[in-house]
Design an enzyme around this catalytic site. Sequence first.
Site, mmCIF file in Angstrom:
data_model
loop_
_atom_site.group_PDB
_atom_site.id
_atom_site.type_symbol
_atom_site.label_atom_id
_atom_site.label_comp_id
_atom_site.label_asym_id
_atom_site.label_seq_id
_atom_site.Cartn_x
_atom_site.Cartn_y
_atom_site.Cartn_z
ATOM 1 C CB CYS A 1 66.899 14.221 96.252
ATOM 2 S SG CYS A 1 66.978 15.009 97.877
ATOM 3 C CD GLU B 1 69.494 10.431 103.024
ATOM 4 O OE1 GLU B 1 68.449 10.353 102.328
ATOM 5 O OE2 GLU B 1 69.439 10.440 104.231
HETATM 6 P P1 NAP Z 1 76.463 11.220 91.631
HETATM 7 O O1 NAP Z 1 77.262 11.422 90.193
HETATM 8 O O2 NAP Z 1 76.427 9.984 92.112
HETATM 9 O O3 NAP Z 1 77.531 12.222 92.360
HETATM 10 C C1 NAP Z 1 77.386 12.555 93.839
HETATM 11 C C2 NAP Z 1 78.795 12.663 94.455
HETATM 12 O O4 NAP Z 1 79.728 11.643 94.412
HETATM 13 C C3 NAP Z 1 79.506 13.809 93.853
HETATM 14 O O5 NAP Z 1 80.012 14.807 94.689
HETATM 15 C C4 NAP Z 1 80.592 13.101 92.705
HETATM 16 O O6 NAP Z 1 81.653 13.822 92.703
HETATM 17 C C5 NAP Z 1 80.702 11.880 93.948
HETATM 18 N N1 NAP Z 1 81.319 10.706 93.308
HETATM 19 C C6 NAP Z 1 81.247 10.387 91.993
HETATM 20 N N2 NAP Z 1 81.944 9.152 91.809
HETATM 21 C C7 NAP Z 1 82.753 8.918 93.129
HETATM 22 C C8 NAP Z 1 83.669 8.145 93.155
HETATM 23 N N3 NAP Z 1 83.967 7.148 92.480
HETATM 24 N N4 NAP Z 1 84.242 8.227 94.512
HETATM 25 C C9 NAP Z 1 84.004 9.320 95.269
HETATM 26 N N5 NAP Z 1 82.955 10.096 94.997
HETATM 27 C C10 NAP Z 1 82.426 10.031 93.892
HETATM 28 O O7 NAP Z 1 75.477 12.236 91.909
HETATM 29 P P2 NAP Z 1 74.824 13.509 91.259
HETATM 30 O O8 NAP Z 1 74.760 13.458 89.956
HETATM 31 O O9 NAP Z 1 75.865 14.695 91.979
HETATM 32 O O10 NAP Z 1 73.509 13.923 91.982
HETATM 33 C C11 NAP Z 1 72.364 13.651 91.484
HETATM 34 C C12 NAP Z 1 71.652 12.491 92.201
HETATM 35 O O11 NAP Z 1 71.643 12.682 93.464
HETATM 36 C C13 NAP Z 1 70.203 12.225 91.676
HETATM 37 O O12 NAP Z 1 70.125 10.663 91.503
HETATM 38 C C14 NAP Z 1 69.642 12.665 93.019
HETATM 39 O O13 NAP Z 1 68.382 11.920 92.996
HETATM 40 C C15 NAP Z 1 70.566 12.342 94.101
HETATM 41 N N6 NAP Z 1 70.102 13.214 95.151
HETATM 42 C C16 NAP Z 1 69.766 12.566 96.345
HETATM 43 C C17 NAP Z 1 69.656 13.443 97.395
HETATM 44 C C18 NAP Z 1 69.118 12.923 98.973
HETATM 45 O O14 NAP Z 1 69.074 13.346 99.711
HETATM 46 N N7 NAP Z 1 68.666 11.569 98.777
HETATM 47 C C19 NAP Z 1 69.905 14.652 97.619
HETATM 48 C C20 NAP Z 1 70.285 15.195 96.310
HETATM 49 C C21 NAP Z 1 70.495 14.475 95.163
HETATM 50 P P3 NAP Z 1 81.790 14.646 91.213
HETATM 51 O O15 NAP Z 1 80.722 15.641 91.187
HETATM 52 O O16 NAP Z 1 83.130 15.100 91.236
HETATM 53 O O17 NAP Z 1 81.756 13.388 90.009
#
Ligand code: NAP
Length: 672
Positions: free
Chosen positions: A297, A258
């Site tokens: 999102c 997602e």
């Molecule tokens: P993100 O930086 O991609 O992080 C998402 C998750 O992945 C976090 O728990 C993060 O942990 C983890 N993560 C990052 N690098 C990783 C790695 N190398 N290995 C394993 N896990 C890793 O996204 P975010 O900033 O938290 O969220 C915002 C984004 O999410 C926006 O782009 C939004 O559109 C999207 N979003 C989508 C939905 C949907 O349902 N489609 C819902 C909500 C949000 P850490 O926080 O510890 O880095």
Amino acid sequence: MKTPTLLNYAADQWIAGAGGLADVQSAVSGEVIAATGSQGLDFRAMLEHGRKIGGPALRAMTFHQRAWMLKDLANAIMARKEELYELSYETGATRTDGWIDIEGGAGTLFSFSSKGRRELPNGRVLIDGAMEPLSRGGSFVGQHVYTPLQGVAVHINAFNFPIWGMLEKLGPTLLAGVPAIVKPGSSTGYLTEAAFRIMIEAGVLPPGALQLIMGGVGDLLDHLTLQDVVSFTGSAATAMKLQTHPVIARESVRFVAERDSLNASILGPDSGPDTPEFDLFVKEVAREMTVKAGQKCTAIRRAMAPAAHIDAVEQALRDRLAKVRVGDPREEGVTMGALASHAQRDSVRAAVAELAKSARIVSGDPETSPVAGNGAFMSPILLRSDDPWGNDSVHDVEAFGPVSTIMPYRDLDDAIALANRGMGSLALSLFTFDPAVAEAFVLGAGAYHGRMVIIDRTSARESTGHGSPLPVLVHGGPGRAGGGEEMGGIRGVVHYMQRTALQGSPAVLSSIVGQWLPGAPKVEGELHPFRRRIAELDIGYTLKTASRTITIEDIEHFAHFTGDTFYAHMDEEAARASPIFGGRVAHGYLILSFAAGLFVDAPPGPVLANTGLDNLRFLTPVYPGDSIRVELTVKSKSVRDEEKGEVRWAVQVFNQKDEAVASYELLTMNRP
Ligand code: NAP
């Protein structure tokens, strides 16, 4: 005061990260409120614990037992929700934002609990679709079934909904019978940890069912197997990194993504400034920009209006946004809180700068904080792009904050093409009172969007709005949105199960799926089945009735009594001319009524009520002088509570030549 350290939960123990802890700051004050980290965890052992302890315990439970467990978890969260609201303010969320996260999260568990008890069997195997006959004699048939995966679900969540984001994944996972390891986004993980702790303390989960990682996932992904699932929510960049992990590729590990999404909202060509739809559109765009400070999102990133109305839309939005009060979410009257962290605000500012290269800011200032102090505040930012076809960034750059861009379109086709230029989105909304516009949009844009909501003056008041994913509807979208699907009722449960095409005899397949299938043995007994409580009713237990002849007087009596004097029953000449009947026939409802008269056992007993019929088919006409008889077989049963349960009976009605006349499934409410 010492900063609290957030704890991981591994192999049923609370464990602090061993060094390398990171500070977590309040979004509102900027103060350090916790330390977090997962160093030192044995990630391989966590997976093994889930597989060896959690999985078998969950799989030993039936769907209904797991559904009750979800209800207990939701109740535990609701009972302690005020603790969660207190922490939620620190993430920058207002009470309304917190409600979506906390009570919306619990509501999602309630919904899966209810669906699980109503739509799933009280067994361990789930049937998919109808039995497929594979042989002429009927002794060899096919049936698709689902069984739970035997690995662990790894849930990697975004920071924006620390509780809902966890629970919308856990509901379907636990209902499927699969243990999970939850890894929340680090900046708001303290709220996830608090809700997780409440669920553990509720004492209703079997050991090994849930584990929690409060930091990096170390070498976890290196130890995944074909039985595991990774369900990821977050940015496209992280998704891509994880999706291309060599173990995930090599083992074909299921990966549900997602990701971000440039969701569009469209004001229909029929909806000028004097229509209710215009006002509804403006209100919704402003609301989506400010709820959760736009960190959703599904939020509207691109708002499209007919070129003739774009100035009016801009003015109306500016007026609305001018009324938004940004501030400490605990304060009365504040309508928008802070972004979740300084890092998040920096990333939104960078995205706005990118957007502003080709669109202009018409409301708000991204660089100055509207609130004094060190919180991650930002005013809502409205941009306008007058040349949306010459401007790629508005269809490509996601500013994950209170940011939206308005743009004009020429005509319906142009609007559809612009909406689809987001290259796959989670949600699209259309404000129109013209069904032809709605139909054109669904056909032209459906393939690009996971959910489409059409809002007009008749539905607006009760509408759930543009940005709310619902447990009963699919959440996810194609392409850029990740290509994943979550929730959608039971559809979301089977993401954690394997579908297998079973082939064998009806008897064997019946006993596997816990349902009588056509062709499986029918067992007759001394006692009428209506005299047996659910516990004493075996699957396949059958009553074969005596027969009854249907006379022309019966048909005429039924016709006059009910008022159903359709020609096929009452007009010999017309019935003879019918290509189907060739003469007068009995009413289908007469056959049903006589069938009940043949199989019912009248005195009060375990059967409390007839609650419905499913899959009714009239197969062969019944003519005056024909006789009918019934075979009533226990197809499936499910106890709802101590007072009652449901029995589904396969009913087959035959004529004197043993031809099937009618078949249906009868539902009764019974004592357990
Ligand atoms: P993100 O930086 O991609 O992080 C998402 C998750 O992945 C976090 O728990 C993060 O942990 C983890 N993560 C990052 N690098 C990783 C790695 N190398 N290995 C394993 N896990 C890793 O996204 P975010 O900033 O938290 O969220 C915002 C984004 O999410 C926006 O782009 C939004 O559109 C999207 N979003 C989508 C939905 C949907 O349902 N489609 C819902 C909500 C949000 P850490 O926080 O510890 O880095």
